[in-house]
Design an enzyme around this catalytic site. Structure first.
Site, PDB file in Angstrom:
ATOM      1  N   ARG A 140       0.852  -1.193   0.000  1.00 14.78           N
ATOM      2  CA  ARG A 140       0.000   0.000   0.000  1.00 14.78           C
ATOM      3  C   ARG A 140       0.881   1.234   0.000  1.00 14.78           C
ATOM      4  O   ARG A 140       1.977   1.229   0.555  1.00 14.78           O
ATOM      5  CB  ARG A 140      -0.876   0.040   1.246  1.00 14.78           C
ATOM      6  CG  ARG A 140      -2.097  -0.828   1.201  1.00 14.78           C
ATOM      7  CD  ARG A 140      -2.970  -0.611   2.425  1.00 14.78           C
ATOM      8  NE  ARG A 140      -2.328  -1.061   3.629  1.00 14.78           N
ATOM      9  CZ  ARG A 140      -1.770  -0.285   4.546  1.00 14.78           C
ATOM     10  NH1 ARG A 140      -1.790   1.038   4.399  1.00 14.78           N
ATOM     11  NH2 ARG A 140      -1.192  -0.777   5.613  1.00 14.78           N
TER      12      ARG A 140
ATOM     13  N   SER B 234      -0.600  -3.727  11.630  1.00 12.87           N
ATOM     14  CA  SER B 234       0.003  -4.734  10.748  1.00 12.87           C
ATOM     15  C   SER B 234       1.229  -5.342  11.446  1.00 12.87           C
ATOM     16  O   SER B 234       1.891  -4.676  12.230  1.00 12.87           O
ATOM     17  CB  SER B 234       0.421  -4.076   9.430  1.00 12.87           C
ATOM     18  OG  SER B 234      -0.691  -3.430   8.871  1.00 12.87           O
ATOM     19  N   ALA B 235       1.498  -6.618  11.161  1.00 15.88           N
ATOM     20  CA  ALA B 235       2.677  -7.338  11.685  1.00 15.88           C
ATOM     21  C   ALA B 235       2.585  -7.674  13.174  1.00 15.88           C
ATOM     22  O   ALA B 235       3.589  -7.815  13.841  1.00 15.88           O
ATOM     23  CB  ALA B 235       3.973  -6.577  11.409  1.00 15.88           C
ATOM     24  N   CYS B 236       1.359  -7.789  13.699  1.00 13.37           N
ATOM     25  CA  CYS B 236       1.193  -8.203  15.099  1.00 13.37           C
ATOM     26  C   CYS B 236       0.499  -9.558  15.208  1.00 13.37           C
ATOM     27  O   CYS B 236       0.105  -9.966  16.291  1.00 13.37           O
ATOM     28  CB  CYS B 236       0.385  -7.169  15.874  1.00 13.37           C
ATOM     29  SG  CYS B 236       1.271  -5.642  16.150  1.00 13.37           S
ATOM     30  N   GLY B 237       0.307 -10.237  14.088  1.00 17.03           N
ATOM     31  CA  GLY B 237      -0.241 -11.599  14.150  1.00 17.03           C
ATOM     32  C   GLY B 237      -1.753 -11.668  14.226  1.00 17.03           C
ATOM     33  O   GLY B 237      -2.318 -12.552  14.866  1.00 17.03           O
TER      34      GLY B 237
ATOM     35  N   HIS C 232     -10.661  -1.900  11.679  1.00 18.44           N
ATOM     36  CA  HIS C 232      -9.570  -2.758  11.215  1.00 18.44           C
ATOM     37  C   HIS C 232      -9.361  -3.856  12.264  1.00 18.44           C
ATOM     38  O   HIS C 232      -8.434  -3.793  13.068  1.00 18.44           O
ATOM     39  CB  HIS C 232      -8.317  -1.882  11.064  1.00 18.44           C
ATOM     40  CG  HIS C 232      -7.163  -2.556  10.403  1.00 18.44           C
ATOM     41  ND1 HIS C 232      -5.865  -2.160  10.599  1.00 18.44           N
ATOM     42  CD2 HIS C 232      -7.107  -3.588   9.525  1.00 18.44           C
ATOM     43  CE1 HIS C 232      -5.058  -2.927   9.886  1.00 18.44           C
ATOM     44  NE2 HIS C 232      -5.774  -3.789   9.231  1.00 18.44           N
TER      45      HIS C 232
ATOM     46  N   ARG D 151       2.734  -4.604  19.268  1.00 14.19           N
ATOM     47  CA  ARG D 151       4.008  -5.297  19.462  1.00 14.19           C
ATOM     48  C   ARG D 151       4.871  -4.390  20.332  1.00 14.19           C
ATOM     49  O   ARG D 151       5.376  -3.363  19.860  1.00 14.19           O
ATOM     50  CB  ARG D 151       4.639  -5.515  18.091  1.00 14.19           C
ATOM     51  CG  ARG D 151       6.009  -6.161  18.094  1.00 14.19           C
ATOM     52  CD  ARG D 151       6.542  -6.233  16.669  1.00 14.19           C
ATOM     53  NE  ARG D 151       5.867  -7.283  15.922  1.00 14.19           N
ATOM     54  CZ  ARG D 151       6.261  -8.560  15.906  1.00 14.19           C
ATOM     55  NH1 ARG D 151       7.331  -8.929  16.575  1.00 14.19           N
ATOM     56  NH2 ARG D 151       5.592  -9.456  15.216  1.00 14.19           N
TER      57      ARG D 151
ATOM     58  N   ARG E 110       1.845 -12.168  -0.452  1.00 10.30           N
ATOM     59  CA  ARG E 110       0.480 -12.374   0.055  1.00 10.30           C
ATOM     60  C   ARG E 110      -0.161 -13.651  -0.469  1.00 10.30           C
ATOM     61  O   ARG E 110       0.201 -14.145  -1.540  1.00 10.30           O
ATOM     62  CB  ARG E 110      -0.407 -11.196  -0.417  1.00 10.30           C
ATOM     63  CG  ARG E 110       0.019  -9.844   0.118  1.00 10.30           C
ATOM     64  CD  ARG E 110      -0.430  -9.686   1.522  1.00 10.30           C
ATOM     65  NE  ARG E 110       0.016  -8.435   2.122  1.00 10.30           N
ATOM     66  CZ  ARG E 110      -0.676  -7.793   3.075  1.00 10.30           C
ATOM     67  NH1 ARG E 110      -1.828  -8.264   3.492  1.00 10.30           N
ATOM     68  NH2 ARG E 110      -0.193  -6.698   3.620  1.00 10.30           N
TER      69      ARG E 110
ATOM     70  N   LYS F  22      -9.600  -2.021   1.711  1.00 13.83           N
ATOM     71  CA  LYS F  22      -9.234  -0.893   2.574  1.00 13.83           C
ATOM     72  C   LYS F  22      -9.991   0.384   2.158  1.00 13.83           C
ATOM     73  O   LYS F  22     -10.394   1.178   3.002  1.00 13.83           O
ATOM     74  CB  LYS F  22      -7.729  -0.644   2.519  1.00 13.83           C
ATOM     75  CG  LYS F  22      -6.882  -1.842   2.915  1.00 13.83           C
ATOM     76  CD  LYS F  22      -7.098  -2.242   4.342  1.00 13.83           C
ATOM     77  CE  LYS F  22      -6.052  -3.279   4.787  1.00 13.83           C
ATOM     78  NZ  LYS F  22      -6.291  -3.738   6.156  1.00 13.83           N
TER      79      LYS F  22
ATOM     80  N   ASN G 208       6.380  -8.624   1.955  1.00 13.56           N
ATOM     81  CA  ASN G 208       4.938  -8.346   1.934  1.00 13.56           C
ATOM     82  C   ASN G 208       4.227  -9.236   0.912  1.00 13.56           C
ATOM     83  O   ASN G 208       3.195  -8.869   0.362  1.00 13.56           O
ATOM     84  CB  ASN G 208       4.707  -6.863   1.617  1.00 13.56           C
ATOM     85  CG  ASN G 208       3.270  -6.437   1.886  1.00 13.56           C
ATOM     86  OD1 ASN G 208       2.616  -6.959   2.779  1.00 13.56           O
ATOM     87  ND2 ASN G 208       2.769  -5.501   1.093  1.00 13.56           N
TER      88      ASN G 208
ATOM     89  N   TYR H 178      -1.454  -3.324  -6.762  1.00 15.98           N
ATOM     90  CA  TYR H 178      -1.290  -3.992  -5.470  1.00 15.98           C
ATOM     91  C   TYR H 178      -2.600  -4.021  -4.683  1.00 15.98           C
ATOM     92  O   TYR H 178      -3.345  -3.038  -4.668  1.00 15.98           O
ATOM     93  CB  TYR H 178      -0.186  -3.306  -4.637  1.00 15.98           C
ATOM     94  CG  TYR H 178      -0.141  -3.882  -3.251  1.00 15.98           C
ATOM     95  CD1 TYR H 178       0.479  -5.107  -3.012  1.00 15.98           C
ATOM     96  CD2 TYR H 178      -0.813  -3.273  -2.193  1.00 15.98           C
ATOM     97  CE1 TYR H 178       0.459  -5.682  -1.755  1.00 15.98           C
ATOM     98  CE2 TYR H 178      -0.839  -3.846  -0.931  1.00 15.98           C
ATOM     99  CZ  TYR H 178      -0.205  -5.050  -0.716  1.00 15.98           C
ATOM    100  OH  TYR H 178      -0.245  -5.619   0.520  1.00 15.98           O
TER     101      TYR H 178
ATOM    102  N   THR I  65      -3.967 -12.393  11.806  1.00 12.96           N
ATOM    103  CA  THR I  65      -4.487 -13.585  11.136  1.00 12.96           C
ATOM    104  C   THR I  65      -4.207 -14.826  11.989  1.00 12.96           C
ATOM    105  O   THR I  65      -5.077 -15.687  12.145  1.00 12.96           O
ATOM    106  CB  THR I  65      -3.877 -13.724   9.727  1.00 12.96           C
ATOM    107  OG1 THR I  65      -4.101 -12.496   9.025  1.00 12.96           O
ATOM    108  CG2 THR I  65      -4.516 -14.854   8.943  1.00 12.96           C
TER     109      THR I  65
ATOM    110  N   ASP J 206      -9.443  -9.234   9.144  1.00 19.38           N
ATOM    111  CA  ASP J 206      -8.923  -7.889   8.839  1.00 19.38           C
ATOM    112  C   ASP J 206      -9.909  -6.742   9.087  1.00 19.38           C
ATOM    113  O   ASP J 206      -9.492  -5.680   9.506  1.00 19.38           O
ATOM    114  CB  ASP J 206      -8.474  -7.853   7.374  1.00 19.38           C
ATOM    115  CG  ASP J 206      -7.549  -6.674   7.070  1.00 19.38           C
ATOM    116  OD1 ASP J 206      -6.710  -6.363   7.926  1.00 19.38           O
ATOM    117  OD2 ASP J 206      -7.685  -6.071   5.987  1.00 19.38           O
TER     118      ASP J 206
ATOM    119  N   GLY K 141      -0.540 -20.495  20.090  1.00 20.98           N
ATOM    120  CA  GLY K 141      -1.658 -21.231  20.688  1.00 20.98           C
ATOM    121  C   GLY K 141      -1.825 -20.948  22.178  1.00 20.98           C
ATOM    122  O   GLY K 141      -2.940 -20.972  22.710  1.00 20.98           O
TER     123      GLY K 141
END
Ligand code: OXD
Ligand code: MN
Length: 603
Positions: free
Chosen positions: A89, A268-271, A246, A421, A390, A226, A388, A217, A273, A297, A514
């Site tokens: 993005r 983004s990038a904090c897990g 979000h 994070r 996907r 988005k 990045n 993209y 999913t 998301d 987990g």
């Protein structure tokens, strides 16, 4: 449904669309305008059928847009390589276009609509000569939901057309939902010539219109995601009294057989999913705990008048997830999910037609073709997959998809979890004292940058509600809207803050993945009035005895360190909240300022 087989004759002379177009005059008029502007050679109206998808995939392979992967190993899977300058993005090219700059607020880029229409109108002019224009009708949200919204994306990218078919409820259902109405988002997209200097993603809030030029993209080009479901929808929600966030959305079934729904906002990038698809530890599974996913998301939430509670839907129908970091240890459900009928973008290609990315396996392959199409060997100094890269996969591939995901009314949300994070200062878990305090926790959310994103590790970025790049209007009004939503609810969700990433001596204090189920158990029990919490400076916190630690790899001392509150570190933290507030100065709701004062008073 009222459709005509030969609608082209009523559009622009010389261009006869292939496919069925509804008689809806608003759609026809807009399509005619777009054809006149973009001058495609061909126009194809999509219907969302399986036969159509097969044909689009065949064409995309023939055109070299998609590469067919090893169908024995990855049935229905394809690889797409984007242009090397078009891999993420682009927030600096993303504009909110409103007559009044104040509506865009202190964080968004702003352009007056007439300037944006003139600038992008020039770029779109004739841009589809020699190309096919795809007309992609879609619905965001379960069909028949009071929140569901119709969009139509006009695009010259077959990759975008196919991806929209995965990410949304695409095809004839959208014409049915729209009927003769004019309430649809007009999404116009062209990859143009992919020149970054001519790349613009414009949101015309007052016209229910999105124009995107110069990028193929995902977040820039799949306009339902988005652009519509967050930036535009957040503004619609503000006007109409609902929320677009979000957030992930998950169901947690407990040993009583009761299901509790939790929404969670993580930058983004904090897990996000991984959390949405978490597999509980063996002991929890035995006891009857189970996680099911609704979304990873975006959620849309509204208050049901019948019971005054907040209900949520996932407006999307697929996942567009980051591939690196996904493996059999971090997210076995995702590995199963992306093993068929998935489009991979910018991953590495193995000699046998399989795919690879960093961390997929412990040992790298002896050789492969990297994301950019170049030969790659271990130690060559480049990542094989783009950081990045996907997967685009239908949600129906998810082995733990929640059965209520298509419920038009949505699911009741009992808890909202914010997380970032943070290697220091922020405890593993605590609960806000009340809704407004929770808005403060979300509003001051921070997360450390990772090397993949910026090359600068460990810098805390404030990302209010994880919406910094996605709040489509003035963020101060957005905060006010959050606070006011409380007044609409008779019973509001409990709000929590979590941090899986606190460290000591270079090691994580909490095992994560987990094992996060143990924290989630306390959260669920708090939501249901079944767990104890101690009042602290930050909020309600579990005592060590309130979180099940049996069978955990970490020690009670590590747990205590993960939950510790350091008053000096907290003072420094509060100063950075102040920095954020100064950036937003002017119309920040007084409730947030008071919350900060109360926090200082508790120190
Ligand atoms: C995404 C993001 O792509 O948040 O989902 O960046
Ligand atoms: Mn996201």
């Amino acid at each position: 449904m009222n459709t005509s087989k030969t609608p082209g004759s009523t559009l622009t002379p010389g261009v006869t669309p292939v496919g069925e177009l509804p008689s809806n005059s608003h759609v026809r008029q807009w399509l005619a305008e777009c054809i006149k502007l973009c001058h495609p050679d061909h126009v194809r109206v999509l219907d969302g059928s399986a036969a159509e998808k097969r044909d689009l995939l065949k064409r995309a392979v023939a055109d070299g847009v998609l590469l067919r992967l090893n169908q024995d190993k990855l049935p229905g899977c394809y690889l797409h390589r984007s242009h090397s300058n078009d891999v993420a993005r682009t927030e600096h090219c993303t504009y909110i276009c409103t007559p009044n700059e104040n509506l865009a607020g202190p964080i968004n880029n702003w352009m007056p609509p007439k300037d944006a229409y003139a600038l992008l109108g020039g770029l779109f002019c004739g841009c589809m000569r020699g190309r096919t224009m795809y007309v992609v009708p879609f619905v965001m949200g379960p069909l028949g939901s009071p929140l569901a919204r119709v969009g139509i994306e006009i695009t010259d990218s077959i990759y975008v057309a196919i991806s929209m078919g995965i990410m949304t409820r695409m095809g004839k259902a959208a014409w049915q939902q729209l009927g003769d109405g004019n309430d649809f988002t007009r999404c116009l997209h062209s990859v143009g010539d992919l020149d970054p200097a001519r790349r613009y993603i414009c949101h015309f809030l007052e016209d229910n219109t999105l124009w995107s030029f110069g990028s193929g993209y995902g977040g820039n080009a799949l306009l339902g995601k988005k652009c519509l479901a967050l930036r535009l929808a957040s503004y619609l929600g503000f006007q109409e009294g609902w929320m677009a966030e979000h957030m992930l959305l998950m169901g947690v079934t407990d040993p009583h057989g009761e299901k509790t729904y939790i929404a969670g906002a993580f930058p983004s990038a904090c897990g996000k999913t991984n959390f949405a698809m978490l597999i509980p530890p063996e002991k929890y599974r035995q006891a009857g705990w189970k996680i099911t996913t609704l979304g990873d998301d975006i959620v849309w939430m509204y208050v049901k008048p019948e019971d005054g509670r907040l209900y949520a839907i996932n407006p999307e129908a697929g996942y567009f997830g980051v591939v690196p970091g996904t493996n059999a240890r971090t997210n076995p459900n995702a590995m199963e999910m992306i093993a068929h009928d998935t489009i991979y973008t910018n991953v590495a290609l193995l000699p046998d037609g399989d795919v690879w990315w960093e961390s997929k396996t412990e040992d790298p392959p002896a050789e492969c073709i990297d994301w950019a199409g170049k030969p790659w060997v271990p130690g060559c100094g480049r990542p094989a997959a783009h950081p990045n890269s996907r997967f685009t996969t239908p949600m129906t591939n998810n082995p733990v998809l929640d059965p209520n995901v298509n419920d038009p009314g949505g699911v009741p949300v009992s808890g909202i979890v914010f997380g970032g994070r943070r290697s220091k200062t922020i405890p593993l878990v605590y609960q806000a004292f009340n809704w407004t305090h929770g808005v403060y926790l979300g509003g001051t959310l921070g997360s450390e940058t990772t090397a993949a994103a910026t090359g600068q590790v460990g810098v805390v970025r404030r990302d209010p509600m994880a919406m910094l790049p996605f709040c489509g209007y003035n963020i101060n009004l957005y905060f006010t809207h959050w606070i006011r939503m409380r007044k609409r609810m008779r019973d509001c969700p409990r709000i929590f803050h979590v941090n899986w990433f606190r460290m000591e001596d270079g090691r994580y204090l909490w095992p994560g993945f987990g094992e996060n189920m143990r924290v989630l158990e306390w959260i669920i029990n708090r939501c249901r009035g079944r767990a104890y919490a101690a009042e602290t400076i930050l909020g309600w916190m579990p005592r060590p005895a309130d979180i099940d630690q049996e069978g955990l790899d970490s020690t009670p001392e590590q747990f205590a360190a993960a939950q510790a509150i350091d008053a000096d570190a907290l003072k420094r933290e509060i100063l950075t909240h102040e920095e954020l507030f100064l950036k937003l100065a002017g119309e920040l709701p007084k409730e947030l300022i008071f919350q900060r004062e109360l926090l200082i008073a508790r120190l």
